[in-house]
Design an enzyme around this catalytic site. Structure first.
Site, mmCIF file in Angstrom:
data_model
loop_
_atom_site.group_PDB
_atom_site.id
_atom_site.type_symbol
_atom_site.label_atom_id
_atom_site.label_comp_id
_atom_site.label_asym_id
_atom_site.label_seq_id
_atom_site.Cartn_x
_atom_site.Cartn_y
_atom_site.Cartn_z
ATOM 1 N N THR A 88 -10.409 10.167 -0.134
ATOM 2 C CA THR A 88 -11.742 10.196 0.388
ATOM 3 C C THR A 88 -11.812 11.497 1.464
ATOM 4 O O THR A 88 -10.820 11.812 2.359
ATOM 5 C CB THR A 88 -11.675 8.731 1.308
ATOM 6 O OG1 THR A 88 -11.408 8.519 0.377
ATOM 7 C CG2 THR A 88 -12.404 8.489 2.275
ATOM 8 N N GLU A 89 -13.404 11.817 2.068
ATOM 9 C CA GLU A 89 -13.472 12.611 3.289
ATOM 10 C C GLU A 89 -14.032 12.507 4.224
ATOM 11 O O GLU A 89 -15.106 11.243 3.463
ATOM 12 C CB GLU A 89 -14.006 13.812 2.768
ATOM 13 C CG GLU A 89 -13.276 14.637 1.954
ATOM 14 C CD GLU A 89 -14.033 16.040 1.323
ATOM 15 O OE1 GLU A 89 -15.168 16.311 1.635
ATOM 16 O OE2 GLU A 89 -13.748 16.744 0.588
ATOM 17 N N ILE B 234 -7.059 -25.343 6.817
ATOM 18 C CA ILE B 234 -6.209 -26.915 6.129
ATOM 19 C C ILE B 234 -4.352 -26.941 7.849
ATOM 20 O O ILE B 234 -4.552 -28.065 8.452
ATOM 21 C CB ILE B 234 -4.870 -25.746 5.098
ATOM 22 C CG1 ILE B 234 -6.283 -26.394 4.013
ATOM 23 C CG2 ILE B 234 -4.338 -27.533 5.255
ATOM 24 C CD1 ILE B 234 -5.807 -26.206 2.585
ATOM 25 N N SER C 298 0.300 -1.687 0.159
ATOM 26 C CA SER C 298 0.258 0.124 -0.084
ATOM 27 C C SER C 298 1.058 1.142 0.113
ATOM 28 O O SER C 298 0.806 2.130 -0.478
ATOM 29 C CB SER C 298 -0.790 0.050 1.012
ATOM 30 O OG SER C 298 -1.588 -1.171 0.997
ATOM 31 N N THR D 97 -14.557 0.327 -3.628
ATOM 32 C CA THR D 97 -15.042 -0.838 -3.059
ATOM 33 C C THR D 97 -16.053 -1.596 -4.139
ATOM 34 O O THR D 97 -15.935 -1.926 -5.068
ATOM 35 C CB THR D 97 -16.358 -0.594 -2.057
ATOM 36 O OG1 THR D 97 -17.569 -0.687 -2.573
ATOM 37 C CG2 THR D 97 -16.609 0.742 -0.933
ATOM 38 N N HIS E 246 -17.187 11.871 2.445
ATOM 39 C CA HIS E 246 -17.852 11.346 1.346
ATOM 40 C C HIS E 246 -16.605 10.318 1.036
ATOM 41 O O HIS E 246 -15.484 10.803 0.727
ATOM 42 C CB HIS E 246 -17.141 12.606 0.431
ATOM 43 C CG HIS E 246 -18.651 13.808 0.669
ATOM 44 N ND1 HIS E 246 -19.864 13.720 0.334
ATOM 45 C CD2 HIS E 246 -18.404 14.816 1.565
ATOM 46 C CE1 HIS E 246 -20.554 14.877 0.868
ATOM 47 N NE2 HIS E 246 -19.808 15.481 1.754
ATOM 48 N N GLU F 263 -9.716 1.756 -2.815
ATOM 49 C CA GLU F 263 -9.713 2.366 -4.006
ATOM 50 C C GLU F 263 -11.000 2.104 -5.054
ATOM 51 O O GLU F 263 -10.667 1.230 -6.034
ATOM 52 C CB GLU F 263 -8.595 1.051 -4.475
ATOM 53 C CG GLU F 263 -6.990 1.488 -3.753
ATOM 54 C CD GLU F 263 -6.591 2.741 -5.151
ATOM 55 O OE1 GLU F 263 -6.471 3.098 -5.498
ATOM 56 O OE2 GLU F 263 -5.463 2.721 -4.003
ATOM 57 N N GLY G 275 -5.148 12.557 -0.974
ATOM 58 C CA GLY G 275 -6.460 12.556 0.105
ATOM 59 C C GLY G 275 -7.533 12.704 -0.750
ATOM 60 O O GLY G 275 -7.385 14.008 -1.468
HETATM 61 C C1 FAD Z 1 -6.876 1.053 5.532
HETATM 62 C C2 FAD Z 1 -7.583 2.288 4.163
HETATM 63 C C3 FAD Z 1 -7.230 3.217 3.423
HETATM 64 C C4 FAD Z 1 -6.877 3.850 3.420
HETATM 65 N N1 FAD Z 1 -6.173 4.729 1.987
HETATM 66 C C5 FAD Z 1 -6.921 5.577 1.242
HETATM 67 C C6 FAD Z 1 -5.862 7.078 0.394
HETATM 68 O O1 FAD Z 1 -4.957 6.904 0.985
HETATM 69 N N2 FAD Z 1 -6.620 7.719 -0.077
HETATM 70 C C7 FAD Z 1 -8.058 8.281 -0.049
HETATM 71 O O2 FAD Z 1 -8.566 8.822 -0.461
HETATM 72 N N3 FAD Z 1 -8.520 6.800 0.754
HETATM 73 C C8 FAD Z 1 -8.266 5.961 1.331
HETATM 74 N N4 FAD Z 1 -8.843 4.856 1.341
HETATM 75 C C9 FAD Z 1 -10.464 5.071 2.118
HETATM 76 C C10 FAD Z 1 -10.767 4.268 0.641
HETATM 77 O O3 FAD Z 1 -10.852 4.311 -0.225
HETATM 78 C C11 FAD Z 1 -12.729 4.545 1.216
HETATM 79 O O4 FAD Z 1 -12.458 3.572 2.555
HETATM 80 C C12 FAD Z 1 -13.522 3.830 -0.057
HETATM 81 O O5 FAD Z 1 -13.749 4.373 -0.803
HETATM 82 C C13 FAD Z 1 -15.363 3.692 0.394
HETATM 83 O O6 FAD Z 1 -15.520 4.755 1.325
HETATM 84 P P1 FAD Z 1 -16.126 4.781 2.773
HETATM 85 O O7 FAD Z 1 -15.540 3.947 3.251
HETATM 86 O O8 FAD Z 1 -16.846 6.304 3.520
HETATM 87 O O9 FAD Z 1 -17.421 4.128 2.317
HETATM 88 P P2 FAD Z 1 -18.632 4.462 1.598
HETATM 89 O O10 FAD Z 1 -18.589 5.060 0.365
HETATM 90 O O11 FAD Z 1 -20.083 4.909 2.575
HETATM 91 O O12 FAD Z 1 -19.396 2.904 1.522
HETATM 92 C C14 FAD Z 1 -20.088 2.077 2.420
HETATM 93 C C15 FAD Z 1 -20.785 1.023 1.741
HETATM 94 O O13 FAD Z 1 -21.803 1.340 1.000
HETATM 95 C C16 FAD Z 1 -21.739 0.660 -0.695
HETATM 96 N N5 FAD Z 1 -22.213 1.623 -1.048
HETATM 97 C C17 FAD Z 1 -21.875 3.008 -1.181
HETATM 98 N N6 FAD Z 1 -22.367 3.813 -2.263
HETATM 99 C C18 FAD Z 1 -23.109 2.634 -3.738
HETATM 100 C C19 FAD Z 1 -23.750 2.954 -4.242
HETATM 101 N N7 FAD Z 1 -24.201 3.783 -4.856
HETATM 102 N N8 FAD Z 1 -24.578 1.674 -4.697
HETATM 103 C C20 FAD Z 1 -24.120 0.431 -3.968
HETATM 104 N N9 FAD Z 1 -23.715 0.429 -2.900
HETATM 105 C C21 FAD Z 1 -22.954 1.331 -2.274
HETATM 106 C C22 FAD Z 1 -20.636 0.632 -0.338
HETATM 107 O O14 FAD Z 1 -19.717 -0.594 -1.527
HETATM 108 C C23 FAD Z 1 -19.976 0.233 1.177
HETATM 109 O O15 FAD Z 1 -20.313 -1.265 0.750
HETATM 110 C C24 FAD Z 1 -8.494 4.124 2.949
HETATM 111 C C25 FAD Z 1 -9.812 2.846 3.282
HETATM 112 C C26 FAD Z 1 -8.708 2.100 4.499
HETATM 113 C C27 FAD Z 1 -9.960 1.179 5.263
#
Ligand code: FAD
Length: 392
Positions: free
Chosen positions: A139-140, A345, A98, A373, A143, A371, A137
């Site tokens: 993800t918020e 196993i 990562s 879901t 959002h 990256e 950066g």
């Molecule tokens: C360890 C780790 C490292 C990370 N590193 C980075 C980073 O370096 N930079 C960065 O910017 N981000 C980073 N992220 C953030 C990551 O990209 C987000 O967690 C991811 O995009 C999902 O956003 P969320 O967690 O807000 O989930 P949400 O968007 O809230 O989603 C929650 C659930 O709802 C589902 N969902 C959402 N929208 C829909 C839809 N339209 N239809 C059906 N289902 C939907 C999703 O599939 C998920 O199951 C990191 C996350 C983790 C866990």
């Protein structure tokens, strides 16, 4: 178990599709992982520590920014080389992969592709050497899957911009020297901004309590009236295609990387099943255990072929975002299922830190979410098939 005994599966002779250079690069990463990562990674994981010194070593060895041209400090390698590096690093640990993915695809790639010549010269050589660490950066807090609704913003103040907002779940944030941040301007257009550690109003609190990616550091990026010089804006991109093209590059690396985690599990489970005896026979002689191994080998082989073909397409600049999305989704699920199935196993031994299963399994729970879901990638394929974006 000695890492030197590692015997990676290659059932369809995918190695024959690689060049001698590819194989040489792969074995140099593999040797480094055996030497420098395997002996310390379980401790780092248990203590939730990112081994910062390994980032410098990765830079010195050319594992950061491998496809970045040599004039900017990269190795100028092709995309299959990049994939193989990610595969071997993730066999060590997803946290290291990562770190390398973020540095390469989410920080160096946008600076190379969308940055000015001054920005390229200023940042890329230090990032390639691992002297400087970067983060990305997007993800918020409110959002994630829908980054287009971001509220982080820049306001034009004539000779500079003022940046406000917050990013969350950012890999490398607490240790980053530089952040590539995506923010909306006054017209609502997404712009790329380079923010340096030390700028007034910029803080990077660490996120604690993760049961996944424990050997990787994660945090927030908080911007409170940060003054951004105009020359810190990425001049050659506007809109979400900026962050999305970075994510494409990183997802490509993930599609390869997770194969390394799966092969590590397969190798350890196969070896154990041949040594461990129950009912007077090796457990490998029982059909139910053979089923698990046979299915794992089948899925690894399919993932290897998918990754290799995707790499060939990417080398010819033909790989589409939908193809990359499909490969990321398929291969991550494949690796997570293999970690879960093959752990069984091992019996009770499989839950200990003497073997890599639980660590890979917990790590892959992040990979299936970050990256894009697993669900969202499925909808990208659905959109490709039907022309109807079901995620909106
Ligand atoms: C360890 C780790 C490292 C990370 N590193 C980075 C980073 O370096 N930079 C960065 O910017 N981000 C980073 N992220 C953030 C990551 O990209 C987000 O967690 C991811 O995009 C999902 O956003 P969320 O967690 O807000 O989930 P949400 O968007 O809230 O989603 C929650 C659930 O709802 C589902 N969902 C959402 N929208 C829909 C839809 N339209 N239809 C059906 N289902 C939907 C999703 O599939 C998920 O199951 C990191 C996350 C983790 C866990």
């Amino acid at each position: 178990m000695s890492a030197d005994l590692y015997n990676p599966p290659d059932h369809f002779l995918v190695d024959d599709l690689l060049t001698e250079e590819h194989k040489m690069i792969r074995s140099s990463v593999r040797d480094w992982v055996n030497r420098s990562v395997k002996p310390i990674i379980e401790d780092c994981y248990e203590k939730a520590v990112f081994p910062r010194e390994l980032a410098t070593e990765m830079g010195e060895l050319g594992f950061l920014g491998p496809f970045i041209p040599a004039e900017y400090g990269g190795a100028g390698l092709d995309y299959i080389s990049y994939g193989l590096i990610m595969q071997e690093l993730e066999r060590g640990d997803t946290g290291l992969r990562s770190m390398a993915s973020v540095q390469t695809s989410l920080v160096m790639y946008p600076i190379l592709t969308f940055g000015s010549e001054d920005q390229r010269k200023k940042y890329l050589p230090s990032l390639a050497k691992g002297k400087m660490i970067g983060c990305f950066g997007l993800t918020e807090p409110d959002h994630g899957s829908d980054p287009g609704s971001m509220i982080t913003n820049i306001k034009d103040k004539g000779d500079h911009f003022i940046l406000n907002g917050a990013k969350m779940w950012i890999t490398n944030a607490p240790i980053a020297d530089v952040a590539v941040v995506w923010a909306k301007d006054e017209s609502g257009i997404v712009r790329g901004v380079i923010v340096e550690r030390g700028q007034k109003g910029f803080t990077t609190p660490e996120t604690h309590g993760k049961w996944s990616l424990r050997a990787s550091v994660t945090g927030e990026l908080v911007f409170d009236d940060v003054v951004v010089p105009k020359e810190h804006i990425l001049p050659y991109v506007r809109g979400l295609k900026g962050p999305f093209s970075c994510l494409n590059s990183a997802r490509y690396g993930i599609a390869w990387g997770v194969i390394g985690a799966a092969m590590d599990c397969y190798d350890a489970a196969l070896r154990y099943s041949l040594e461990r005896k129950q009912f007077g026979k090796p457990i490998a002689s029982f059909q139910l255990q053979q089923k698990k191994l046979a299915e794992a080998l089948t899925e690894i082989t399919k993932a290897q072929l998918l990754a290799w073909r995707l790499g060939s397409l990417r080398n010819e600049a033909k790989a589409t975002p939908a193809q990359i999305s499909m490969a990321k989704r398929n291969n991550v699920e494949m690796a997570l299922n293999i970690a879960r199935e093959l752990r069984q196993i091992m019996g009770a031994m499989g839950i200990t830190r003497d073997f890599p299963f639980m660590r890979h399994m917990m790590n892959l729970e992040s990979v299936i979410t970050y990256e894009g879901t697993h669900d969202v990638h499925l909808l990208i394929t659905g959109n490709e098939i039907t022309g109807i974006p079901a995620f909106k």
